[in-house]
Design a protein around this motif. Structure first.
Motif, PDB file in Angstrom:
ATOM      1  N   LEU A 118       0.840  -1.196   0.000  1.00 17.01           N
ATOM      2  CA  LEU A 118       0.000   0.000   0.000  1.00 17.01           C
ATOM      3  C   LEU A 118       0.876   1.247   0.000  1.00 17.01           C
ATOM      4  N   ARG A 119       0.621   2.132  -0.945  1.00 10.23           N
ATOM      5  CA  ARG A 119       1.391   3.376  -1.050  1.00 10.23           C
ATOM      6  C   ARG A 119       0.607   4.588  -0.567  1.00 10.23           C
ATOM      7  N   GLY A 120      -0.686   4.435  -0.455  1.00  8.72           N
ATOM      8  CA  GLY A 120      -1.526   5.534  -0.005  1.00  8.72           C
ATOM      9  C   GLY A 120      -2.850   4.989   0.489  1.00  8.72           C
ATOM     10  N   LEU A 121      -3.540   5.796   1.303  1.00  7.78           N
ATOM     11  CA  LEU A 121      -4.836   5.420   1.852  1.00  7.78           C
ATOM     12  C   LEU A 121      -5.849   6.495   1.496  1.00  7.78           C
ATOM     13  N   ARG A 122      -6.923   6.079   0.883  1.00 12.82           N
ATOM     14  CA  ARG A 122      -7.979   7.030   0.533  1.00 12.82           C
ATOM     15  C   ARG A 122      -8.840   7.328   1.753  1.00 12.82           C
ATOM     16  N   GLY A 123      -9.485   8.462   1.690  1.00 14.60           N
ATOM     17  CA  GLY A 123     -10.275   8.878   2.834  1.00 14.60           C
ATOM     18  C   GLY A 123     -11.416   7.946   3.177  1.00 14.60           C
ATOM     19  N   GLY A 124     -11.985   7.277   2.200  1.00 14.46           N
ATOM     20  CA  GLY A 124     -13.127   6.397   2.446  1.00 14.46           C
ATOM     21  C   GLY A 124     -12.772   4.935   2.490  1.00 14.46           C
ATOM     22  N   ALA A 125     -11.489   4.606   2.660  1.00 13.52           N
ATOM     23  CA  ALA A 125     -11.069   3.204   2.625  1.00 13.52           C
ATOM     24  C   ALA A 125     -11.639   2.405   3.789  1.00 13.52           C
ATOM     25  N   PHE A 126     -11.899   3.067   4.928  1.00 15.89           N
ATOM     26  CA  PHE A 126     -12.347   2.341   6.122  1.00 15.89           C
ATOM     27  C   PHE A 126     -13.783   2.707   6.508  1.00 15.89           C
ATOM     28  N   VAL A 127     -14.541   3.165   5.558  1.00 13.35           N
ATOM     29  CA  VAL A 127     -15.947   3.486   5.824  1.00 13.35           C
ATOM     30  C   VAL A 127     -16.696   2.216   6.212  1.00 13.35           C
ATOM     31  N   GLY A 128     -17.500   2.309   7.244  1.00 10.95           N
ATOM     32  CA  GLY A 128     -18.316   1.180   7.690  1.00 10.95           C
ATOM     33  C   GLY A 128     -17.725   0.401   8.843  1.00 10.95           C
ATOM     34  N   LEU A 129     -16.468   0.598   9.175  1.00  9.05           N
ATOM     35  CA  LEU A 129     -15.820  -0.168  10.242  1.00  9.05           C
ATOM     36  C   LEU A 129     -15.998   0.557  11.580  1.00  9.05           C
ATOM     37  N   VAL A 130     -17.226   0.699  11.976  1.00  5.59           N
ATOM     38  CA  VAL A 130     -17.519   1.487  13.176  1.00  5.59           C
ATOM     39  C   VAL A 130     -17.137   0.747  14.454  1.00  5.59           C
ATOM     40  N   GLN A 131     -16.941  -0.581  14.380  1.00  4.83           N
ATOM     41  CA  GLN A 131     -16.591  -1.357  15.563  1.00  4.83           C
ATOM     42  C   GLN A 131     -15.109  -1.753  15.599  1.00  4.83           C
ATOM     43  N   LEU A 132     -14.332  -1.333  14.612  1.00  6.10           N
ATOM     44  CA  LEU A 132     -12.945  -1.788  14.519  1.00  6.10           C
ATOM     45  C   LEU A 132     -12.143  -1.304  15.732  1.00  6.10           C
ATOM     46  N   ARG A 133     -11.380  -2.244  16.321  1.00  3.66           N
ATOM     47  CA  ARG A 133     -10.561  -1.935  17.489  1.00  3.66           C
ATOM     48  C   ARG A 133      -9.070  -1.888  17.168  1.00  3.66           C
ATOM     49  N   VAL A 134      -8.594  -2.773  16.281  1.00  4.13           N
ATOM     50  CA  VAL A 134      -7.167  -2.880  15.994  1.00  4.13           C
ATOM     51  C   VAL A 134      -6.957  -2.855  14.484  1.00  4.13           C
ATOM     52  N   LEU A 135      -6.039  -2.010  14.028  1.00  8.34           N
ATOM     53  CA  LEU A 135      -5.726  -1.890  12.601  1.00  8.34           C
ATOM     54  C   LEU A 135      -4.213  -1.996  12.435  1.00  8.34           C
ATOM     55  N   TYR A 136      -3.790  -3.010  11.670  1.00 13.98           N
ATOM     56  CA  TYR A 136      -2.370  -3.226  11.393  1.00 13.98           C
ATOM     57  C   TYR A 136      -2.061  -2.768   9.965  1.00 13.98           C
ATOM     58  N   LEU A 137      -1.207  -1.749   9.853  1.00 13.73           N
ATOM     59  CA  LEU A 137      -0.768  -1.250   8.544  1.00 13.73           C
ATOM     60  C   LEU A 137       0.758  -1.215   8.462  1.00 13.73           C
ATOM     61  N   ALA A 138       1.428  -1.942   9.315  1.00 14.02           N
ATOM     62  CA  ALA A 138       2.884  -1.924   9.345  1.00 14.02           C
ATOM     63  C   ALA A 138       3.460  -2.620   8.117  1.00 14.02           C
ATOM     64  N   GLY A 139       4.701  -2.223   7.765  1.00 15.20           N
ATOM     65  CA  GLY A 139       5.415  -2.906   6.699  1.00 15.20           C
ATOM     66  C   GLY A 139       4.865  -2.677   5.307  1.00 15.20           C
ATOM     67  N   ASN A 140       4.235  -1.541   5.078  1.00 13.28           N
ATOM     68  CA  ASN A 140       3.768  -1.186   3.742  1.00 13.28           C
ATOM     69  C   ASN A 140       4.695  -0.135   3.139  1.00 13.28           C
ATOM     70  N   GLN A 141       4.203   0.608   2.154  1.00 10.36           N
ATOM     71  CA  GLN A 141       5.007   1.625   1.489  1.00 10.36           C
ATOM     72  C   GLN A 141       4.363   3.002   1.601  1.00 10.36           C
ATOM     73  N   LEU A 142       3.661   3.225   2.689  1.00 14.65           N
ATOM     74  CA  LEU A 142       2.985   4.500   2.892  1.00 14.65           C
ATOM     75  C   LEU A 142       4.018   5.609   3.057  1.00 14.65           C
ATOM     76  N   ALA A 143       3.802   6.725   2.365  1.00 11.99           N
ATOM     77  CA  ALA A 143       4.740   7.847   2.414  1.00 11.99           C
ATOM     78  C   ALA A 143       4.136   9.086   3.060  1.00 11.99           C
ATOM     79  N   LYS A 144       2.813   9.176   3.071  1.00 12.19           N
ATOM     80  CA  LYS A 144       2.167  10.365   3.614  1.00 12.19           C
ATOM     81  C   LYS A 144       0.762   9.996   4.072  1.00 12.19           C
ATOM     82  N   LEU A 145       0.349  10.576   5.201  1.00 14.10           N
ATOM     83  CA  LEU A 145      -1.000  10.369   5.710  1.00 14.10           C
ATOM     84  C   LEU A 145      -1.780  11.660   5.499  1.00 14.10           C
ATOM     85  N   LEU A 146      -2.835  11.572   4.709  1.00 14.45           N
ATOM     86  CA  LEU A 146      -3.627  12.743   4.364  1.00 14.45           C
ATOM     87  C   LEU A 146      -4.663  13.031   5.444  1.00 14.45           C
ATOM     88  N   ASP A 147      -5.235  14.206   5.362  1.00 13.53           N
ATOM     89  CA  ASP A 147      -6.270  14.606   6.316  1.00 13.53           C
ATOM     90  C   ASP A 147      -7.450  13.646   6.277  1.00 13.53           C
TER      91      ASP A 147
END
Length: 521
Positions: A118-147
């Motif tokens: 993953l190189r980027g995350l869109r604003g609506g990528a996690f829509v609907g996950l209202v109960q999510l407690r833990v999110l693992y995004l380690a070890g990707n290629q993310l360069a910037k986190l947008l608003d």
């Protein structure tokens, strides 16, 4: 029948009817090929899958899809799995997450996306996950986190972002994470982080910022003060070592041990050369903006619109690579280029080069003027009544033409006179060279040399000194013997000259061998 027989029959009957009851384990209603299904769990890991396999039972609560080659989550691939609680997609080849990819999983508690691409995350990528407690995004290629990237995760408690290439967080990147207790940003490329970025984390208990190339300047002054005042409780003994990478004088020092007076910034200094430029219609233009300061300023170009009805208009920022008014601008640190293509009247006006760093913001104007005279001169004349052109009339030449007939009369006359003058000079030089050569041939020889014997049957021999070069009335050359000039010394009478003297005698005479020439004068 034994007294215990009826309960045994009831038990057997219950086992037979068990597969027909709702809410049963997945294996009761089928299992994808090569996967293992038990209880409410489906294991499809390390099967070289490229897509989410079909046939996963709808009642599945835990789904293992790790260690495959899934590069894209197809639309609707997870739609039947509304009961999903744990989804493990780590160590795949996911490059992007579509908006609403997990909309059908409102009960999901844990989502593992570690080790993807993953190189980027869109604003609506996690829509609907209202109960999510833990999110693992380690070890990707993310360069910037947008608003507002995680805005739709109000109950998230752990966010693991370590081992990426994150260089910056926008001020509202973590907005909405009011329940977050653990944030791991270690082992990234962060040089700085703003106070505003961490303000939404009102429930934060663990913060990991180690192993980043921190730039210890005035922008990090708040972080050191915040940790010393109350944030120290968020850091373990290992996480308290926030090492500076620059400036060089503070390299390898712990931010918590650096005094606030050493965390300095140098405001930007901007230079746009030239500050004003005139361009012709249809041309292309490049303008450079150089900025210096510490940290290195971010440079952007903006078009300043003209005020209408006394009200200023909003500025139009020229983004990198994005056409704007037939042009675009680069956005970079230290310098920025403004590119304008196929210039029109709409390009004329005021531009601003803006340089920003933690020390401040500076704007320098640039004015562009568009020259329309050249375009008007090249426009065809207005249609006129047809007129007959005299025979032999020369066509008009364009302005700036190098044709001889296109020059003015005075210029033509001057060029012709110069050509004639050059020709006369060349002729004069040729005549002087010829005359010099002739004079060299006429230089008198020493006495006794070059004797010319003239046989006119009366007077005997004569020398070149006795010949005078004259010209007749028509300019023809002629030679005349001047009898008044003496001859060279006569030979002694006792040694009369012989027609053919011996070679031994000739060595004592000053005269060369006699050669007779016949001259008709």
């Amino acid at each position: 029948m034994a007294p215990g027989a009826p309960p045994l029959l009831l038990l057997l009957l219950g086992l037979l009817l068990l597969p027909l009851l709702p809410g049963l384990p997945p294996h009761a209603t089928g299992c994808p090929a090569a996967c293992r299904c038990y209880s409410a769990t489906v294991e499809c890991g390390a099967l070289r899958l490229r897509v989410v396999p079909p046939g996963i039972p709808p009642g599945t609560q835990t789904l293992f899809l790790q260690d495959n080659s899934i590069a894209h989550l197809e639309q609707g691939a997870l739609a039947p799995l509304a009961a999903l609680r744990h989804l493990y997609l780590h160590n795949n080849t996911l490059r992007a997450l579509e908006s609403g990819a997990f909309r059908a999983q409102p009960r999901l508690l844990e989502l593992a996306l570690t080790g993807n691409r993953l190189r980027g995350l869109r604003g609506g990528a996690f829509v609907g996950l209202v109960q999510l407690r833990v999110l693992y995004l380690a070890g990707n290629q993310l360069a910037k986190l947008l608003d507002f990237t995680f805005l739709h995760l109000p109950r998230l408690q752990e966010l693991h972002l370590q081992e990426n290439s994150i260089e910056s967080l926008e001020d509202q990147a973590l907005a909405g994470l009011s329940s977050l207790a653990l944030l791991d940003l270690s082992r990234n490329q962060l040089g700085t982080i703003s106070r505003e970025a961490l303000q939404p984390l009102t429930s934060l208990q663990v913060l990991r910022l180690t192993e980043n190339p921190w730039r210890c300047d005035c922008a990090l002054h708040w972080l050191g003060s915040w940790i010393k005042e109350g944030g120290r409780r968020l850091l373990s003994s290992r996480d308290k070592k926030i090492t500076c990478a620059e400036p060089p004088r503070l390299a390898l020092q712990n931010l918590l041990e650096v005094s606030g007076g050493s965390l300095i910034c140098i405001p930007p200094s901007v230079n746009v050369e030239p500050p004003e430029l005139t361009a012709n219609l249809g041309e292309d233009l490049q303008v450079a903006c150089q900025a210096s300061g510490y940290p290195q300023p971010l440079v952007v170009w903006r078009k300043v619109p003209q005020a209408r009805d006394g009200k200023p208009q909003a500025q139009a920022q020229l983004e990198p690579g994005t056409p704007g008014l037939g042009g675009y601008a680069t956005r970079d640190t230290g310098s920025g280029m403004l590119f304008l293509t196929n210039i029109t009247l709409a390009h004329a006006g005021k531009y601003e080069c803006e340089a920003t760093n933690a020390g401040g913001k500076v704007r320098v104007p640039f004015h562009l003027l568009v020259n329309v005279s050249r375009q008007q001169s090249q426009q065809p004349p207005a249609p006129q009544a047809p007129a007959t052109r005299p025979v032999g009339h020369e066509p008009r030449h364009e302005a700036g033409s190098m044709a001889f007939r296109a020059l003015g009369l005075a210029t033509q006359t001057a060029i012709a006179a110069a050509i004639v003058l050059l020709a006369l000079t060349a002729l004069l030089l040729a005549a002087m060279i010829c005359r010099r050569r002739r004079r060299r041939k006429k230089v008198p020889a020493p006495p006794g040399e070059g004797t010319l014997f003239v046989n006119d049957y009366s007077d005997g021999p004569c020398t070149f000194a006795q010949l005078e070069e004259l010209r007749d009335e028509r300019g023809h050359e002629m030679f005349v013997i001047d009898r008044s000039k003496p001859l060279f010394a006569e030979l002694p009478p006792e040694e009369p000259a012989e027609q053919n003297p011996p070679e031994g005698l000739m060595s004592g005479l000053r005269l060369p061998p006699r050669v007779a020439y016949e001259i008709h004068c």
